[in-house]
Design an enzyme around this catalytic site. Structure first.
Site, PDB file in Angstrom:
ATOM      1  NE  ARG A 148     -10.597   5.594  10.123  1.00 33.17           N
ATOM      2  CZ  ARG A 148      -9.823   6.513  10.722  1.00 33.17           C
ATOM      3  NH1 ARG A 148     -10.376   7.603  11.247  1.00 33.17           N
ATOM      4  NH2 ARG A 148      -8.518   6.337  10.781  1.00 33.17           N
ATOM      5  CG  HIS A 195      -5.296  15.607   6.624  1.00 32.75           C
ATOM      6  ND1 HIS A 195      -4.203  15.356   7.430  1.00 32.75           N
ATOM      7  CD2 HIS A 195      -6.190  14.642   6.909  1.00 32.75           C
ATOM      8  CE1 HIS A 195      -4.425  14.278   8.158  1.00 32.75           C
ATOM      9  NE2 HIS A 195      -5.636  13.823   7.860  1.00 32.75           N
ATOM     10  CG  ASP A 248      -7.197   9.090  14.199  1.00 34.69           C
ATOM     11  OD1 ASP A 248      -7.780  10.064  13.673  1.00 34.69           O
ATOM     12  OD2 ASP A 248      -7.004   8.024  13.603  1.00 34.69           O
ATOM     13  CD  GLU A 295      -8.094  15.434   9.734  1.00 33.55           C
ATOM     14  OE1 GLU A 295      -8.886  14.737   9.051  1.00 33.55           O
ATOM     15  OE2 GLU A 295      -7.301  14.951  10.562  1.00 33.55           O
TER      16      GLU A 295
END
Length: 345
Positions: free
Chosen positions: A80, A180, A250, A311
């Site tokens: 992000r 990913h 996450d 990732e």
């Protein structure tokens, strides 16, 4: 060593091809020209069969009809970017905001949403490789400049799959790509990653706000569910995360970059299958597929915690936190990053 080509459906009316690399031990890696997607990573089983180490499907639609970027290449910038804006050498850049106010995984038209050009395939006595490329302009993904990206997957006879991601640009831009892929090397009908054993070479994770944007603070892993410094059953850690909004991970681990010592190791004791992850960058984002979205996952199965994405990248939102690492790409500069997976079976 061998490389075979197999038709794999269509994306936006264009044909997609799978390239299957097989080494002399029978290990196979299936790469799609769509999104540079690692469609399969199969290893021999003790009973003479084959087992996939990653979540997979033989139907392209099951990869493209959800928002989970399943097994695709991600960029220009993974993770992000807060508020969809950043400054680069004094110039403010405004990006497409595709997750609330933030930009996630390069926006809706990033690396993961294109068929890549296959530049080359190569087979030698001890390895096989495929090189893909993609050129994106600012009008394509709202990031500044025209970027040319290459991705080379190499499978060797030591059971390593190596991914080298490189880029050049005609003007100042940013480059922080990743792969990913979702992993679960347990038996085929395992509904979760609970029984997998995870170890991560990390002492800290990043504090994040409600939108999963790093605050800049590094939090010690010791004494928390984020502590995988010793081999830990994933189900035990996930149980401690059950009361969180995500019902799982996450999150972002600060890792020691190394291409010789594993950044992380994921193992299924029952089958003896193990994956070691190596990376030359300082971040590892792990997502335990916390949703029960019915779009996809693994041959049509749908379960929270069915797989874990691992990732490898520079720590996310680096433009707002220079201490996280330099992801700037200058004109006529070339940057290259390496991710390597070693499998045992």
């Amino acid at each position: 060593m061998d490389i075979a080509q197999v038709p794999f459906g269509h994306f936006k009316g264009e044909p997609v091809t799978k390239y299957v690399m097989t080494n002399d031990n029978g290990v196979q890696a299936g790469i799609l020209d769509f999104a540079g997607l690692l469609q399969s990573f199969k290893v021999p089983t003790k009973d003479g069969g084959m087992a996939d180490m990653v979540l997979t499907s033989e139907n392209l639609d099951e990869f493209t009809n959800n928002g989970f970027c399943t097994n695709r290449l991600i960029g220009r910038v993974a993770g992000r970017i807060a508020h969809g804006e950043f400054k680069i050498f004094g110039k403010t850049v405004n990006l497409e905001q595709n997750e609330g106010e933030n930009t996630l995984h390069g926006g809706t038209n990033g690396f993961y949403n294109h068929i890549w050009h296959v530049d080359d395939t190569n087979v030698t006595d001890d390895h096989a490789s495929i090189t893909l490329s993609l050129t994106l302009h600012e009008k394509d993904d709202t990031f500044p400049g025209t970027i040319h990206v290459t991705a080379t997957y190499t499978l060797d006879d030591d059971d390593n799959l190596t991914l080298k991601l490189g880029a050049t640009s005609d003007s100042d831009t940013v480059f922080n790509p990743t792969n990913h892929t979702y992993w679960n090397m347990a038996h085929a009908d395992a509904k979760t990653v609970d029984d997998l054993i995870l170890q991560v070479n990390s002492q800290y994770h990043l504090a994040v706000d409600g939108g999963k944007i790093p605050t800049g603070e590094k939090v010690a892993n010791a004494g928390t569910p984020f502590d995988f410094s010793t081999p830990t059953r994933l189900g035990d850690a996930l149980k401690q995360m059950a009361s969180t909004k995500e019902n799982g991970f996450d999150d972002i681990w600060v890792v020691e970059p190394s291409l010789t010592k594993p950044v992380a190791t994921l193992e299924d004791k029952a089958s003896g299958r193990k994956m070691e992850l190596f990376s030359d960058r300082n971040g590892l984002v792990m997502y335990t597929m916390n949703s029960d979205d019915k779009a996809v996952y693994n041959h049509g199965q749908v379960h929270p915690h069915l797989g874990i994405a691992m990732e490898a990248q520079t720590l996310p939102d680096a433009p707002h936190h220079p201490e996280f690492g330099d992801i700037n790409l200058r004109p006529n500069e070339k940057k290259e990053y390496t991710i390597k997976w070693h499998v045992e079976y």
